[in-house]
Design an enzyme around this catalytic site. Structure first.
Site, PDB file in Angstrom:
ATOM      1  N   THR A 232     -39.721 -53.272  28.586  1.00  0.00           N
ATOM      2  CA  THR A 232     -39.377 -53.761  27.250  1.00  0.00           C
ATOM      3  C   THR A 232     -37.978 -54.381  27.210  1.00  0.00           C
ATOM      4  OG1 THR A 232     -38.474 -51.634  26.543  1.00  0.00           O
ATOM      5  CG2 THR A 232     -40.824 -51.997  26.184  1.00  0.00           C
ATOM      6  N   ASP A 233     -37.744 -55.144  26.157  1.00  0.00           N
ATOM      7  CA  ASP A 233     -36.400 -55.673  25.911  1.00  0.00           C
ATOM      8  C   ASP A 233     -35.654 -54.669  25.026  1.00  0.00           C
ATOM      9  OD1 ASP A 233     -37.294 -56.065  23.269  1.00  0.00           O
ATOM     10  OD2 ASP A 233     -37.526 -58.226  23.516  1.00  0.00           O
ATOM     11  N   PHE A 234     -34.484 -55.021  24.560  1.00  0.00           N
ATOM     12  CA  PHE A 234     -33.667 -54.080  23.794  1.00  0.00           C
ATOM     13  C   PHE A 234     -34.297 -53.697  22.463  1.00  0.00           C
ATOM     14  CE2 PHE A 234     -32.397 -58.164  22.207  1.00  0.00           C
ATOM     15  CZ  PHE A 234     -32.073 -57.962  20.880  1.00  0.00           C
ATOM     16  N   THR A 235     -35.318 -54.423  21.991  1.00  0.00           N
ATOM     17  CA  THR A 235     -35.967 -54.083  20.723  1.00  0.00           C
ATOM     18  C   THR A 235     -37.178 -53.168  20.914  1.00  0.00           C
ATOM     19  OG1 THR A 235     -37.496 -55.964  20.749  1.00  0.00           O
ATOM     20  CG2 THR A 235     -35.294 -56.343  19.799  1.00  0.00           C
TER      21      THR A 235
END
Length: 149
Positions: free
Chosen positions: A26-29
């Site tokens: 995943t990304d930071f979100t």
């Protein structure tokens, strides 16, 4: 077809592989980063071949060493997926033309279609030159194909 419990299963010609979304995907979100889908699709193609009896290590060690190189990858991202989601990668080997294998793939979360991909992979020698698949490789994938090689 061979059995490998972690390599998914066949539903007719379609291979199905369960994939869990981890934090690293995943990304930071907390949304799955687009490149992670490419890895999921790769796992689907590889495990589909593994269950059909085609093993990358054996191909590389053969008297005519063979590998695969993706020459085209077209992905449509339709919905987001998130950390902890249980996904299913579905893979269909459609046809073989010369050195190229044509593959249709999709990723699902339950009944929700997340992403689709059209993939062309070329059989290559270890120097990177295209080569027709061996008879053994064609025989192994023949039951999976929509069109006979």
């Amino acid at each position: 077809m061979n059995e490998h419990p972690s390599a998914g299963r066949f539903d007719g010609r379609e291979h199905r592989l369960a994939v869990r979304v981890y934090y690293e995907d995943t990304d930071f979100t907390g949304v799955v980063y687009h490149a992670a889908y490419v890895r999921y699709f790769e796992r689907g193609r590889s495990d589909c071949l593994r269950l059909a009896g085609v093993h990358h290590g054996e191909l590389a060690a053969d008297e005519r060493p063979t590998a695969f190189a993706v020459t085209r990858l077209e992905v449509d991202f339709l919905k987001a997926s998130h950390i902890d989601d249980a996904l299913e990668v579905r893979t269909l080997y459609e046809r073989v033309r010369g050195a190229r294998l044509f593959v249709s793939q999709s990723i699902w979360r339950g009944e929700t279609l997340i992403a689709t991909a059209e993939v062309v992979a070329a059989c290559i020698d270890l120097a990177g030159r295209a080569r027709k698949p061996s008879k053994a490789l064609l025989d192994a994938v023949a039951p999976l194909l929509a069109e006979a090689p």
